[in-house]
Design a protein around this motif. Structure first.
Motif, PDB file in Angstrom:
ATOM      1  N   THR A 188       0.812  -1.219   0.000  1.00  0.00           N
ATOM      2  CA  THR A 188       0.000   0.000   0.000  1.00  0.00           C
ATOM      3  C   THR A 188       0.849   1.274   0.000  1.00  0.00           C
ATOM      4  OG1 THR A 188      -0.292  -0.239   2.407  1.00  0.00           O
ATOM      5  CG2 THR A 188      -2.070  -1.047   0.974  1.00  0.00           C
ATOM      6  N   HIS A 189       2.177   1.139   0.135  1.00  0.00           N
ATOM      7  CA  HIS A 189       3.052   2.296  -0.075  1.00  0.00           C
ATOM      8  C   HIS A 189       3.207   2.631  -1.556  1.00  0.00           C
ATOM      9  CE1 HIS A 189       4.372   1.316   4.015  1.00  0.00           C
ATOM     10  NE2 HIS A 189       5.086   2.409   4.059  1.00  0.00           N
ATOM     11  N   TYR A 190       3.085   1.634  -2.406  1.00  0.00           N
ATOM     12  CA  TYR A 190       3.530   1.772  -3.790  1.00  0.00           C
ATOM     13  C   TYR A 190       2.690   2.701  -4.675  1.00  0.00           C
ATOM     14  CZ  TYR A 190       6.746  -2.135  -2.810  1.00  0.00           C
ATOM     15  OH  TYR A 190       7.734  -2.940  -2.293  1.00  0.00           O
ATOM     16  N   PRO A 191       1.452   3.058  -4.299  1.00  0.00           N
ATOM     17  CA  PRO A 191       0.784   4.096  -5.096  1.00  0.00           C
ATOM     18  C   PRO A 191       1.585   5.388  -5.220  1.00  0.00           C
ATOM     19  CG  PRO A 191      -0.830   2.988  -3.732  1.00  0.00           C
ATOM     20  CD  PRO A 191       0.521   2.451  -3.321  1.00  0.00           C
ATOM     21  N   LEU A 192       2.461   5.651  -4.248  1.00  0.00           N
ATOM     22  CA  LEU A 192       3.319   6.832  -4.333  1.00  0.00           C
ATOM     23  C   LEU A 192       4.260   6.765  -5.533  1.00  0.00           C
ATOM     24  CD1 LEU A 192       4.272   7.200  -0.558  1.00  0.00           C
ATOM     25  CD2 LEU A 192       2.840   8.773  -1.863  1.00  0.00           C
ATOM     26  N   LEU A 193       4.433   5.552  -6.084  1.00  0.00           N
ATOM     27  CA  LEU A 193       5.382   5.339  -7.180  1.00  0.00           C
ATOM     28  C   LEU A 193       4.708   5.197  -8.531  1.00  0.00           C
ATOM     29  CD1 LEU A 193       7.637   2.701  -5.366  1.00  0.00           C
ATOM     30  CD2 LEU A 193       8.130   5.138  -5.681  1.00  0.00           C
ATOM     31  N   LYS A 194       3.401   5.376  -8.584  1.00  0.00           N
ATOM     32  CA  LYS A 194       2.671   5.099  -9.831  1.00  0.00           C
ATOM     33  C   LYS A 194       3.226   5.863 -11.026  1.00  0.00           C
ATOM     34  CE  LYS A 194      -1.602   5.483  -8.220  1.00  0.00           C
ATOM     35  NZ  LYS A 194      -3.081   5.568  -8.184  1.00  0.00           N
ATOM     36  N   SER A 195       3.504   7.137 -10.863  1.00  0.00           N
ATOM     37  CA  SER A 195       3.958   7.924 -12.014  1.00  0.00           C
ATOM     38  C   SER A 195       5.328   7.455 -12.493  1.00  0.00           C
ATOM     39  CB  SER A 195       3.992   9.410 -11.655  1.00  0.00           C
ATOM     40  OG  SER A 195       4.897   9.659 -10.601  1.00  0.00           O
ATOM     41  N   ILE A 196       6.206   7.095 -11.569  1.00  0.00           N
ATOM     42  CA  ILE A 196       7.537   6.602 -11.945  1.00  0.00           C
ATOM     43  C   ILE A 196       7.413   5.240 -12.624  1.00  0.00           C
ATOM     44  CG2 ILE A 196       9.844   5.999 -11.108  1.00  0.00           C
ATOM     45  CD1 ILE A 196       9.346   7.829  -8.718  1.00  0.00           C
ATOM     46  N   ILE A 197       6.558   4.377 -12.074  1.00  0.00           N
ATOM     47  CA  ILE A 197       6.335   3.058 -12.676  1.00  0.00           C
ATOM     48  C   ILE A 197       5.773   3.203 -14.077  1.00  0.00           C
ATOM     49  CG2 ILE A 197       4.955   0.947 -12.514  1.00  0.00           C
ATOM     50  CD1 ILE A 197       5.235   1.201  -9.433  1.00  0.00           C
ATOM     51  N   ARG A 198       4.848   4.122 -14.263  1.00  0.00           N
ATOM     52  CA  ARG A 198       4.267   4.335 -15.589  1.00  0.00           C
ATOM     53  C   ARG A 198       5.340   4.730 -16.599  1.00  0.00           C
ATOM     54  NH1 ARG A 198       1.025   1.976 -17.897  1.00  0.00           N
ATOM     55  NH2 ARG A 198      -0.739   2.412 -16.537  1.00  0.00           N
ATOM     56  N   GLN A 199       6.264   5.572 -16.195  1.00  0.00           N
ATOM     57  CA  GLN A 199       7.355   5.973 -17.086  1.00  0.00           C
ATOM     58  C   GLN A 199       8.200   4.769 -17.497  1.00  0.00           C
ATOM     59  OE1 GLN A 199       9.629   9.047 -15.121  1.00  0.00           O
ATOM     60  NE2 GLN A 199       7.830  10.356 -14.817  1.00  0.00           N
ATOM     61  N   GLU A 200       8.370   3.828 -16.580  1.00  0.00           N
ATOM     62  CA  GLU A 200       9.239   2.681 -16.843  1.00  0.00           C
ATOM     63  C   GLU A 200       8.561   1.603 -17.683  1.00  0.00           C
ATOM     64  OE1 GLU A 200      12.400   2.499 -16.168  1.00  0.00           O
ATOM     65  OE2 GLU A 200      12.470   4.398 -15.067  1.00  0.00           O
ATOM     66  N   ILE A 201       7.256   1.414 -17.499  1.00  0.00           N
ATOM     67  CA  ILE A 201       6.586   0.276 -18.155  1.00  0.00           C
ATOM     68  C   ILE A 201       5.816   0.679 -19.404  1.00  0.00           C
ATOM     69  CG2 ILE A 201       6.382  -0.931 -15.950  1.00  0.00           C
ATOM     70  CD1 ILE A 201       3.417  -0.257 -15.897  1.00  0.00           C
ATOM     71  N   GLY A 202       5.636   1.989 -19.622  1.00  0.00           N
ATOM     72  CA  GLY A 202       4.887   2.426 -20.790  1.00  0.00           C
ATOM     73  C   GLY A 202       3.388   2.342 -20.583  1.00  0.00           C
ATOM     74  N   GLU A 203       2.656   2.618 -21.643  1.00  0.00           N
ATOM     75  CA  GLU A 203       1.199   2.700 -21.563  1.00  0.00           C
ATOM     76  C   GLU A 203       0.489   1.372 -21.800  1.00  0.00           C
ATOM     77  OE1 GLU A 203      -0.487   5.325 -20.601  1.00  0.00           O
ATOM     78  OE2 GLU A 203       1.335   6.539 -20.403  1.00  0.00           O
TER      79      GLU A 203
END
Length: 272
Positions: A188-203
């Motif tokens: 439940t901490h990881y929503p803080l990383l959503k934007s960074i994860i999106r950059q890494e994995i693409g759309e």
């Protein structure tokens, strides 16, 4: 009839993200949040000790007139939820309920017809294989690829966001090589990383994040269970308790809520 409340419990910071998201979806619901900051992180504890911590936490929330508790912690859900549901509730509060976060998350993966799902989570969650065991019951056609990400929570809890990128890239690479169609953020901490994860994995890869999943699933649960929902007040009450009030926790709470919130100490270890 006494007005009841919704309880949200976590060992650390992640549950605040879930509590905020629940309030965004169901603004009027009366809610009490409890973070067991005295014992965070849970992941390096034994199952028995985690159960004892969770027992005390839910006991506190039920003593505060919570009719339903969301255990907004993957480790607690894996280590203690089933036992609390099967042993604690029937003896102490048979008319009340405790819900976790693992099963709702996997239900959404199945409902969205994903077939190759990645999972990032703490060492404890990956080693527990709770996602694998629950997935077999929900949809055995889904293939789950898991990756332990032990450095992320300590970095998030200690203002280390600026160093997350390269480490996250290393964690995600083997999952992307498996051609996953979605990724579960299994902490439940990881929503803080959503934007960074999106950059890494693409759309092309869907992100399954518990701050989006749990409020929706909770709303659906309350709709289907009026006997649990109806006694819960809808006055907009919101209270925050932790077992150890620290400056760093208050700073992170301010960051998550974009405002200062009143956090009180819960002396749950004084309860008998």
């Amino acid at each position: 009839m006494k007005t009841m409340k919704l309880g949200v419990f976590d060992s650390g910071l992640g549950g605040l993200l879930i509590a905020k998201a629940i309030k965004s979806r169901i603004p009027a619901i009366d809610m009490i949040y409890l973070g067991d900051t005295l014992h965070v992180p849970y992941g390096n504890r034994s199952n028995e000790v985690i159960y004892d911590y969770c027992y005390k936490a839910v006991d506190f929330l039920f003593s505060q007139d919570c009719n339903l508790i969301v255990m907004a912690c993957n480790t607690a859900s894996a280590a203690a939820l089933r036992r609390l549901q099967q042993e604690y509730l029937p003896t102490h509060y048979p008319e009340r309920r405790i819900l976790g976060v693992v099963v709702p998350t996997l239900e959404v993966a199945s409902e969205q017809q994903h077939r190759k799902v990645g999972l990032i989570a703490t060492n404890y969650i990956i080693e527990s294989k709770i996602y694998e065991s629950e997935l077999k019951k929900i949809n055995p056609k889904i293939t789950l690829y898991s990756k332990a990400t032990p450095l992320l929570v300590p970095m998030l809890e200690n203002d280390g966001m600026q160093w997350v990128g390269p480490i996250l890239r290393t964690y995600l690479h083997p999952l992307l090589e498996k051609k996953i169609d979605s990724i579960i953020l299994g902490c439940t901490h990881y929503p803080l990383l959503k934007s960074i994860i999106r950059q890494e994995i693409g759309e092309s890869v869907d992100i399954l994040s518990q701050d989006e999943i749990i409020p929706h699933k909770l709303e659906d649960y309350l709709r289907r269970h009026p006997e649990i929902s109806n006694p819960i007040g809808r006055s907009g009450l919101q209270e925050f308790y932790v077992t150890d009030v620290t400056d760093s926790y208050k700073r992170m709470a301010h960051f998550i809520y974009s405002k200062e919130i009143i956090i009180e100490k819960a002396a749950i270890w004084d309860l008998h």
